[in-house]
Motif scaffolding. Structure first.
Motif, PDB file in Angstrom:
ATOM      1  N   MET A   1     115.147  68.853  -5.390  1.00 39.80           N
ATOM      2  CA  MET A   1     115.330  70.290  -5.454  1.00 39.80           C
ATOM      3  C   MET A   1     116.384  70.722  -4.442  1.00 39.80           C
ATOM      4  SD  MET A   1     112.689  73.349  -4.573  1.00 39.80           S
ATOM      5  CE  MET A   1     111.407  72.419  -5.327  1.00 39.80           C
ATOM      6  N   LEU A   2     116.235  70.353  -3.194  1.00 41.77           N
ATOM      7  CA  LEU A   2     117.187  70.755  -2.161  1.00 41.77           C
ATOM      8  C   LEU A   2     118.248  69.678  -1.997  1.00 41.77           C
ATOM      9  CD1 LEU A   2     114.722  72.132   0.521  1.00 41.77           C
ATOM     10  CD2 LEU A   2     116.049  73.419  -1.123  1.00 41.77           C
ATOM     11  N   ASP A   3     119.444  70.079  -1.614  1.00 39.56           N
ATOM     12  CA  ASP A   3     120.505  69.117  -1.358  1.00 39.56           C
ATOM     13  C   ASP A   3     120.176  68.303  -0.125  1.00 39.56           C
ATOM     14  OD1 ASP A   3     123.184  71.414  -2.247  1.00 39.56           O
ATOM     15  OD2 ASP A   3     121.922  70.136  -3.478  1.00 39.56           O
ATOM     16  N   ILE A   4     120.600  67.053  -0.132  1.00 38.03           N
ATOM     17  CA  ILE A   4     120.408  66.208   1.037  1.00 38.03           C
ATOM     18  C   ILE A   4     121.371  66.656   2.114  1.00 38.03           C
ATOM     19  CG2 ILE A   4     120.628  63.855   1.908  1.00 38.03           C
ATOM     20  CD1 ILE A   4     119.744  62.924  -0.884  1.00 38.03           C
ATOM     21  N   LYS A   5     120.869  66.746   3.331  1.00 30.23           N
ATOM     22  CA  LYS A   5     121.684  67.237   4.437  1.00 30.23           C
ATOM     23  C   LYS A   5     122.399  66.066   5.116  1.00 30.23           C
ATOM     24  CE  LYS A   5     118.303  70.792   5.028  1.00 30.23           C
ATOM     25  NZ  LYS A   5     117.535  70.408   3.852  1.00 30.23           N
ATOM     26  N   ARG A   6     123.640  66.284   5.497  1.00 28.52           N
ATOM     27  CA  ARG A   6     124.408  65.282   6.206  1.00 28.52           C
ATOM     28  C   ARG A   6     124.320  65.589   7.698  1.00 28.52           C
ATOM     29  NH1 ARG A   6     130.393  64.683   4.330  1.00 28.52           N
ATOM     30  NH2 ARG A   6     129.248  64.727   2.410  1.00 28.52           N
ATOM     31  N   LEU A   7     123.973  64.592   8.488  1.00 29.97           N
ATOM     32  CA  LEU A   7     123.866  64.791   9.932  1.00 29.97           C
ATOM     33  C   LEU A   7     125.084  64.202  10.613  1.00 29.97           C
ATOM     34  CD1 LEU A   7     120.121  63.854  10.518  1.00 29.97           C
ATOM     35  CD2 LEU A   7     121.118  66.113  10.239  1.00 29.97           C
ATOM     36  N   HIS A   8     125.504  64.861  11.657  1.00 34.76           N
ATOM     37  CA  HIS A   8     126.620  64.393  12.478  1.00 34.76           C
ATOM     38  C   HIS A   8     126.075  64.153  13.878  1.00 34.76           C
ATOM     39  CE1 HIS A   8     130.546  64.102  14.319  1.00 34.76           C
ATOM     40  NE2 HIS A   8     130.206  65.043  15.165  1.00 34.76           N
ATOM     41  N   VAL A   9     126.297  62.954  14.419  1.00 36.61           N
ATOM     42  CA  VAL A   9     125.818  62.651  15.768  1.00 36.61           C
ATOM     43  C   VAL A   9     126.994  62.753  16.725  1.00 36.61           C
ATOM     44  CG1 VAL A   9     124.734  60.927  17.239  1.00 36.61           C
ATOM     45  CG2 VAL A   9     124.062  61.107  14.845  1.00 36.61           C
ATOM     46  N   ASP A  10     126.864  63.644  17.687  1.00 37.95           N
ATOM     47  CA  ASP A  10     127.873  63.821  18.721  1.00 37.95           C
ATOM     48  C   ASP A  10     127.539  62.817  19.822  1.00 37.95           C
ATOM     49  OD1 ASP A  10     129.404  64.551  20.886  1.00 37.95           O
ATOM     50  OD2 ASP A  10     129.153  66.708  20.554  1.00 37.95           O
ATOM     51  N   ARG A  56     118.843  78.685  -9.185  1.00 36.38           N
ATOM     52  CA  ARG A  56     118.378  77.481  -9.882  1.00 36.38           C
ATOM     53  C   ARG A  56     116.866  77.323  -9.743  1.00 36.38           C
ATOM     54  NH1 ARG A  56     123.421  74.835  -8.348  1.00 36.38           N
ATOM     55  NH2 ARG A  56     122.500  74.129  -6.417  1.00 36.38           N
ATOM     56  N   ALA A  57     116.346  77.564  -8.538  1.00 33.48           N
ATOM     57  CA  ALA A  57     114.901  77.446  -8.306  1.00 33.48           C
ATOM     58  C   ALA A  57     114.144  78.474  -9.134  1.00 33.48           C
ATOM     59  CB  ALA A  57     114.588  77.616  -6.814  1.00 33.48           C
ATOM     60  N   ARG A  58     114.665  79.692  -9.216  1.00 34.54           N
ATOM     61  CA  ARG A  58     114.032  80.742 -10.015  1.00 34.54           C
ATOM     62  C   ARG A  58     113.996  80.346 -11.486  1.00 34.54           C
ATOM     63  NH1 ARG A  58     113.753  86.146  -8.137  1.00 34.54           N
ATOM     64  NH2 ARG A  58     114.363  86.864 -10.199  1.00 34.54           N
ATOM     65  N   GLU A  64     109.252  76.866 -16.558  1.00 29.90           N
ATOM     66  CA  GLU A  64     107.945  76.190 -16.642  1.00 29.90           C
ATOM     67  C   GLU A  64     106.898  77.077 -17.307  1.00 29.90           C
ATOM     68  OE1 GLU A  64     107.031  74.918 -12.666  1.00 29.90           O
ATOM     69  OE2 GLU A  64     108.537  73.329 -12.723  1.00 29.90           O
ATOM     70  N   HIS A  65     107.174  78.380 -17.388  1.00 30.22           N
ATOM     71  CA  HIS A  65     106.255  79.330 -18.015  1.00 30.22           C
ATOM     72  C   HIS A  65     106.904  80.005 -19.223  1.00 30.22           C
ATOM     73  CE1 HIS A  65     103.518  78.597 -14.760  1.00 30.22           C
ATOM     74  NE2 HIS A  65     104.554  78.693 -13.961  1.00 30.22           N
ATOM     75  N   GLY A 146     104.640  79.989  -9.278  1.00 27.00           N
ATOM     76  CA  GLY A 146     105.627  78.906  -9.319  1.00 27.00           C
ATOM     77  C   GLY A 146     106.871  79.233  -8.523  1.00 27.00           C
ATOM     78  N   LEU A 147     107.323  80.480  -8.621  1.00 28.78           N
ATOM     79  CA  LEU A 147     108.497  80.915  -7.865  1.00 28.78           C
ATOM     80  C   LEU A 147     108.232  80.818  -6.367  1.00 28.78           C
ATOM     81  CD1 LEU A 147     111.277  82.243  -7.537  1.00 28.78           C
ATOM     82  CD2 LEU A 147     110.130  84.454  -7.770  1.00 28.78           C
ATOM     83  N   LEU A 148     107.070  81.266  -5.943  1.00 34.38           N
ATOM     84  CA  LEU A 148     106.749  81.219  -4.512  1.00 34.38           C
ATOM     85  C   LEU A 148     106.698  79.790  -3.998  1.00 34.38           C
ATOM     86  CD1 LEU A 148     104.158  84.117  -4.339  1.00 34.38           C
ATOM     87  CD2 LEU A 148     106.517  84.118  -3.477  1.00 34.38           C
ATOM     88  N   ASP A 149     106.238  78.850  -4.816  1.00 28.15           N
ATOM     89  CA  ASP A 149     106.259  77.434  -4.424  1.00 28.15           C
ATOM     90  C   ASP A 149     107.700  76.970  -4.220  1.00 28.15           C
ATOM     91  OD1 ASP A 149     103.486  77.210  -4.533  1.00 28.15           O
ATOM     92  OD2 ASP A 149     103.475  76.320  -6.554  1.00 28.15           O
ATOM     93  N   GLN A 150     108.585  77.337  -5.151  1.00 29.82           N
ATOM     94  CA  GLN A 150     110.006  76.967  -5.036  1.00 29.82           C
ATOM     95  C   GLN A 150     110.628  77.583  -3.783  1.00 29.82           C
ATOM     96  OE1 GLN A 150     112.020  75.047  -7.100  1.00 29.82           O
ATOM     97  NE2 GLN A 150     110.239  74.498  -8.319  1.00 29.82           N
ATOM     98  N   GLU A 151     110.328  78.856  -3.532  1.00 28.01           N
ATOM     99  CA  GLU A 151     110.921  79.540  -2.385  1.00 28.01           C
ATOM    100  C   GLU A 151     110.385  79.000  -1.065  1.00 28.01           C
ATOM    101  OE1 GLU A 151     110.512  83.750  -3.128  1.00 28.01           O
ATOM    102  OE2 GLU A 151     112.173  83.709  -4.565  1.00 28.01           O
TER     103      GLU A 151
END
Length: 182
Positions: A1-10, A56-58, A64-65, A146-151
């Motif tokens: 559902m959510l994009d994978i986050k890219r981490l940067h190590v300083d 997209r989540a909405r 689904e309904h 369902g919307l509240l679960d997505q949010e």
């Protein structure tokens, strides 16, 4: 559902910083146009990207309904009205911000699906009221859950305090638009 986050190590401070697409966009503009203050992009580009993820989540929650976003908007406007879950078409226009022709079409389509019904307005012989059917109420309630679960999933990275702070800041930005006369 959510994009994978890219981490940067300083490595100089061993601080882990989360980087997103807006960081890369802003860095490119600062490099290419150092004469411009691109700071607004850091906030508003993220709001825009978040709006696309939320859309997209909405859509997923509503699909689904077996509901379209516009159907959810009309059904939940009626549901929020409280028992007996009815409004005039004019009141629905105000809440959903569509034209009267569009609203008439939407009411017709929801009536055919058995989610709303038209009733004569007892206070206006020429008027009608739109009432949520039991099936419409069930669908609206299930789709809202369902919307509240997505949010919740979208906001999972933030603490309760951060969510409250963000809500307050966004309210500050949106209130002037929501309170424009006329």
């Amino acid at each position: 559902m959510l994009d994978i986050k890219r981490l940067h190590v300083d490595t100089t401070t061993t601080l882990i910083v989360m980087e997103d697409e807006v960081d890369r966009l802003v860095a490119a503009w600062r490099r290419e146009r150092p004469d411009l203050d691109v700071e607004p992009l850091e906030v508003l580009s993220r709001v825009s990207r978040l709006a696309r993820h939320l859309d997209r989540a909405r859509r997923l929650a509503f699909a689904e309904h077996s509901l379209e976003p516009w159907e959810f908007d009309v059904l939940t406007a009626l549901r929020r009205a409280g028992s007996p879950y009815q409004l005039s078409p004019g009141q629905l226009l105000t809440q959903t911000l569509v034209t009267s022709g569009t609203m008439t079409n939407r009411i017709d389509r929801l009536t055919k699906k058995g989610l709303v019904e038209r009733l004569p307005d007892p206070s206006d012989r020429r008027g009608v009221l739109v009432r949520l059917t039991e099936e419409g109420q069930d669908r609206a309630d299930q789709a809202l859950a369902g919307l509240l679960d997505q949010e919740r999933a979208i906001l999972a990275e933030l603490s309760r305090g951060q969510r409250g702070e963000l809500a307050g800041l966004l309210r500050q930005l949106t209130a002037p638009f929501d309170n424009i006369p006329g």
